[in-house]
Design a protein around this motif. Structure first.
Motif, short mmCIF file in Angstrom:
data_model
loop_
_atom_site.label_atom_id
_atom_site.label_comp_id
_atom_site.label_asym_id
_atom_site.label_seq_id
_atom_site.Cartn_x
_atom_site.Cartn_y
_atom_site.Cartn_z
N GLU A 191 94.32 42.85 2.62
CA GLU A 191 93.31 43.03 1.58
C GLU A 191 93.34 41.89 0.57
N GLY B 285 92.71 39.00 5.91
CA GLY B 285 92.38 40.19 6.68
C GLY B 285 93.42 40.48 7.74
N ASN C 287 90.45 38.79 10.72
CA ASN C 287 89.13 39.30 10.35
C ASN C 287 89.22 39.84 8.92
N ALA D 274 87.32 41.59 7.26
CA ALA D 274 86.75 42.93 7.09
C ALA D 274 87.74 44.03 7.50
#
Length: 322
Positions: free
Chosen positions: A108, A112, A126, A128
């Motif tokens: 976070e 990622g 990633n 997200a």
């Protein structure tokens, strides 16, 4: 024979009972056992007491699928008993920590969580993805938490010891030697269950995984011929326990251990302690994940990662100093 306890060891009223070395025979029993691995916030996780003893760490030269970093196979004496989590730390347990502390994980705060990229069929970070959303479902409170780094595991441990009023290093990560000793559970075969196929024992790459990830996985990837019904992570204790009553010691989530990474075992501690000289740019990982090919579910298999690295197959299990 190991012992189980569901409350902190220091509490005099703690109920201690003998662990059964017999694995569950059906999924309903397995689910009942797994529910015990999600304790109330005022208790420690359910642990298995592991007696001191001797074993051979690493793989023999003739073991199929072995890697050089599993050498040389060597004798280790676990000089002191310790406790190990019956299950991997779950999403629900990790969520209580985050809600209590507002902690932000490495994923976070950084780039990622690493996962297989559909367009390149390679591992990429990633932004997200994180422990809340690793990019697959189902993934609920009873699944092992993944997309967590070694640093995140240490933050969780520090909080748990404070929350329970325990000395700083009571709960901790296991050493690499402690992990393998407990994962083998007295076995000297490649897998703790022997040489049969993994299904029923480990949630790794099988036909269910292949069907759900056919667009991601290289055609050279190998899969078990059986199917366990879990394409990604499974709820903890969904499959059979090893001889010490520990669940998911291979498969489901690969687990951080305390040790710094070393390419071979030359000079490794012989007493079961963590091997931590040097700068530790990488930490060791043990056990396979839901995506690991069958040969990488062996008890001797080793992995590594940066302390701040998160992966959609990486979680952790707690040890406890006695």
């Amino acid at each position: 024979m190991p012992l189980l306890f569901a409350t902190p060891l220091l509490a005099e009223q703690s109920a201690i009972r003998q662990a059964s070395a017999q694995p569950p025979t059906d999924k309903s029993l397995s689910a009942e056992l797994g529910s015990v691995c999600n304790p109330r916030a005022d208790t420690g996780p359910e642990m298995v007491l592991i007696a001191a003893g001797d074993f051979k760490m690493g793989s023999p030269e003739g073991e199929a699928g072995r890697y050089d970093d599993e050498s040389p196979q060597h004798a280790v004496t676990i000089s002191r008993p310790f406790a190990l989590g019956r299950c991997e730390v779950t999403v629900g347990e990790f969520r209580r920590f985050v809600e209590a502390t507002a902690y932000k994980t490495s994923a976070e705060r950084g780039a990622g969580c690493r996962s297989l990229d559909k367009t390149t069929n390679s591992w990429k970070e990633n932004p997200a993805l994180n422990w809340r959303n690793p990019g697959f479902a189902p993934y609920d409170e009873r699944h092992p938490v993944v997309c967590v780094s070694w640093d995140d595991a240490q933050a969780y441990i520090a909080w748990l010891n404070r929350e329970l009023g325990l000395p700083a290093n009571t709960y901790r990560l296991p050493s690499e030697a402690e992990w393998e000793y407990a994962a083998r559970a007295g076995s000297d075969t490649a897998y703790f269950w022997g040489d049969a196929e993994q299904c029923g024992f480990a949630n790794g790459a099988d036909q269910t995984t292949k069907q759900s990830n056919s667009d991601l996985i290289d055609k050279a990837w190998t899969f078990a011929d059986c199917s366990d019904g879990f394409a990604f992570t499974a709820p903890v204790a969904s499959l059979q326990a090893n001889g010490f009553g520990l669940f998911d010691t291979t498969g489901n989530a690969v687990e951080w251990v305390q040790d710094c990474w070393h390419d071979k075992y030359d000079g490794a501690p012989k007493d079961g302690s963590a091997w931590e000289p040097g700068t530790c740019e990488q930490r060791a990982l043990r056990g396979g994940s839901w995506l690991y090919r069958p040969s990488n579910l062996r008890s001797a298999y080793r992995g590594r990662g940066r302390p701040d690295e998160a992966n959609d197959g990486t979680g952790f299990r707690l040890a406890r100093t006695l």
